[in-house]
Each structure stands twice: as structure tokens, then as C-alpha cells.
Design an enzyme around this catalytic site. Structure first.
Site, PDB file in Angstrom:
ATOM      1  N   TYR A  11      -5.372 -10.230   4.679  1.00 48.41           N
ATOM      2  CA  TYR A  11      -4.789  -8.931   5.022  1.00 48.41           C
ATOM      3  C   TYR A  11      -3.415  -8.803   4.371  1.00 48.41           C
ATOM      4  O   TYR A  11      -2.616  -9.738   4.402  1.00 48.41           O
ATOM      5  CB  TYR A  11      -4.630  -8.818   6.551  1.00 48.41           C
ATOM      6  CG  TYR A  11      -3.972  -7.531   6.978  1.00 48.41           C
ATOM      7  CD1 TYR A  11      -4.729  -6.407   7.286  1.00 48.41           C
ATOM      8  CD2 TYR A  11      -2.582  -7.425   7.030  1.00 48.41           C
ATOM      9  CE1 TYR A  11      -4.115  -5.213   7.652  1.00 48.41           C
ATOM     10  CE2 TYR A  11      -1.970  -6.238   7.393  1.00 48.41           C
ATOM     11  CZ  TYR A  11      -2.748  -5.140   7.706  1.00 48.41           C
ATOM     12  OH  TYR A  11      -2.145  -3.962   8.046  1.00 48.41           O
ATOM     13  N   GLU A  51      -2.079  -0.357   2.601  1.00 46.30           N
ATOM     14  CA  GLU A  51      -2.805  -1.438   3.264  1.00 46.30           C
ATOM     15  C   GLU A  51      -4.016  -1.864   2.440  1.00 46.30           C
ATOM     16  O   GLU A  51      -4.796  -1.027   1.991  1.00 46.30           O
ATOM     17  CB  GLU A  51      -3.271  -0.987   4.652  1.00 46.30           C
ATOM     18  CG  GLU A  51      -3.898  -2.101   5.476  1.00 46.30           C
ATOM     19  CD  GLU A  51      -4.441  -1.590   6.807  1.00 46.30           C
ATOM     20  OE1 GLU A  51      -5.339  -0.729   6.812  1.00 46.30           O
ATOM     21  OE2 GLU A  51      -3.957  -2.051   7.847  1.00 46.30           O
TER      22      GLU A  51
END
Ligand code: ADP
Ligand code: MG
Length: 237
Positions: free
Chosen positions: A109, A197
Site C-alpha cells: 500500500y 493512492e
């Protein structure tokens, strides 16, 4: 203002970030040509909506035959996709991204936001990607790093290395990671982003870093100076 994944990945490519070869379609009849153009024998078809959680809701599918891309497009185009990030009526699907399939070794992530307290862009990284980061924050906060950075600062390589450690990258991947951070930072600043993101950022079967998803949010107050991004606005979302 939000961008679709395929638009975010166009920006990623412009900034030399590692993305998959892909093509967006708006009509099921273009599915076969898109698969042919991409090449290979495995693809991933992805419904384009301004919401995550598509994978768990049938909005992302692995296929090994272009006919399945047509079926997927016929199923979703013009229909609504409901995910845990949408409301109960869901988001209309008007386009589908078809891209080459990446063999995934690990899902990580990575995101960036503005921290107004420290007046810095902060990268958030975790070795647990592909999942709901809120869950990781709740259950295993030690697996998440928050690293403030400044573009052009001498400490950037060190900052990137700090993130790389939490991501458990090896030496080769850490070398790949520094230009990724630099390019993301340049993209963030030059395009007036408020959020970026990549979930998941993956390590592929060759051991290389690769961006498999892209979520981009542009500061609406700065849109007047980003005409090419303004044109990406999708009213349907
Ligand atoms: P969402 O976040 O909306 O669920 P993602 O783009 O993150 O959508 O895709 C969900 C999952 O599908 C990813 O975590 C990854 O495991 C898989 N995936 C997505 N794109 C690809 C691809 N090009 N090749 C292989 N797997 C993929
Ligand atoms: Mg995702």
C-alpha cells in the site's frame, strides 16, 4: 475532483511510473480489438467508477479469452456497481479498463496526502496492501509508516528508504522505489493533487515494483490552472 483509474494511470505513465499496458473502452464492441492491441493471453477487465472495493464486488475480473471481455462489458456498461465505498444505488459504469494481467508476488500500500499541521506531503506506506487500509490501521498500526517529505530536499532518499523498510523491499526494489517516490511527488505538486493512492502497489513475479491501481484526487480550488485535468471531469460520477 476525482479521476478514474484509467485517467490516473495515464498521468502515472506521463511521470514514468510503472503501469500496465491497457486500453479503456466505452462500448463492448471494442473489447476484442483492445485485447488484441494489448497482446498476451491473460487480461484484467476493470469497471471504471469513482469508488474502490470493485474487486470484491465483481467489478474487476481476470480473463483468459477476449470473448469474456465482451461479456464483462455487456454486463457492466450502463449498469451500476455497488461496493462498500458507494451508496446503496452504486455508481454508473460508463467505461472499462482492459489491461495486461500482472502475476503478483506481494501487494503493498502506498498513498500521499497533504498534512496541513506540518505543511508537508506525507506518504503513507504499508506492507499489507490490496486490502482495506483502515483495517490495517486498526489492527496492525505498526505496519503503517507516515513519512513527511519535501520535494528537492536532501533527505528525500533517506525518507524513501524509511518507507521502503516498512514495505520490506529488497535492495533492487528499494533502488526502484526512490524514483517512484520522486516522480509521485512531482506529479502531486505539478498537478495540484490532494490525494494519491496506489492500492495495491505490487511486487510482480520478476521482483519488480508495479502500480496496479490508481486513485487520484485533484484540489478543486486549483483546477483553473489544470485545464487538461478539468477535461477529465466525469459528470456521471
Ligand atoms: P479495487 O481497489 O477497486 O478493488 P483494484 O484495482 O485494486 O480495484 O483491483 C482489485 C484487485 O485485483 C487487486 O488488489 C489485484 O489483486 C487485482 N488486480 C487488479 N489489476 C490487476 C492486474 N492488472 N493484473 C492482475 N491483478 C490485478
Ligand atoms: Mg485498489
Amino acid at each position: 475532483m476525482n479521476l478514474h483509474e484509467y485517467q490516473g494511470k495515464l498521468l502515472f505513465a506521463e511521470y514514468n511510473l510503472p503501469v500496465s499496458k491497457g486500453k479503456v473502452i466505452f462500448d463492448a464492441k471494442d473489447a476484442i480489438d483492445a485485447c488484441d492491441e494489448i497482446g498476451g493471453d491473460k487480461w484484467v477487465v476493470k469497471a471504471q467508477v469513482h469508488a474502490g472495493g470493485r474487486g470484491k464486488s465483481g467489478g474487476v475480473q481476470l480473463i483468459d479469452n477476449p470473448e469474456q471481455a465482451i461479456e464483462f462489458a455487456q454486463k457492466w456498461l450502463g449498469n451500476r456497481l455497488i461496493t462498500y465505498q458507494t451508496d446503496a444505488v452504486g455508481q454508473i459504469v460508463n467505461s472499462i479498463l482492459i489491461e495486461e494481467c500482472t502475476d503478483i508476488d506481494q501487494e503493498l500500500y502506498l498513498s500521499a496526502v497533504i498534512d496541513r499541521d506540518t505543511q508537508k506531503i506525507v506518504f503513507i506506506g504499508s506492507c499489507e496492501g490490496g486490502v482495506n487500509i483502515e483495517e490495517v490501521a486498526k489492527n496492525a498500526p505498526e505496519k503503517i509508516i507516515y513519512q513527511g517529505v519535501t520535494y528537492g530536499d536532501k533527505s528525500l532518499p533517506e525518507d524513501a528508504t524509511n518507507i521502503a523498510k516498512v514495505l520490506k523491499l529488497d535492495e533492487k526494489q528499494t533502488d526502484q522505489f526512490l524514483p517512484i517516490i520522486e516522480n509521485l511527488l512531482r506529479l502531486f505538486i505539478e498537478k495540484d493533487l490532494s490525494l494519491l493512492e496506489i492500492n495495491p502497489l505490487v511486487i510482480n513475479e520478476k521482483g519488480d515494483l508495479h502500480c496496479l491501481d490508481a486513485k487520484i484526487n485533484i484540489d478543486s480550488n486549483a483546477l483553473y490552472r489544470q485545464p487538461e485535468l478539468q477535461d477529465m471531469y466525469d459528470e456521471s460520477q
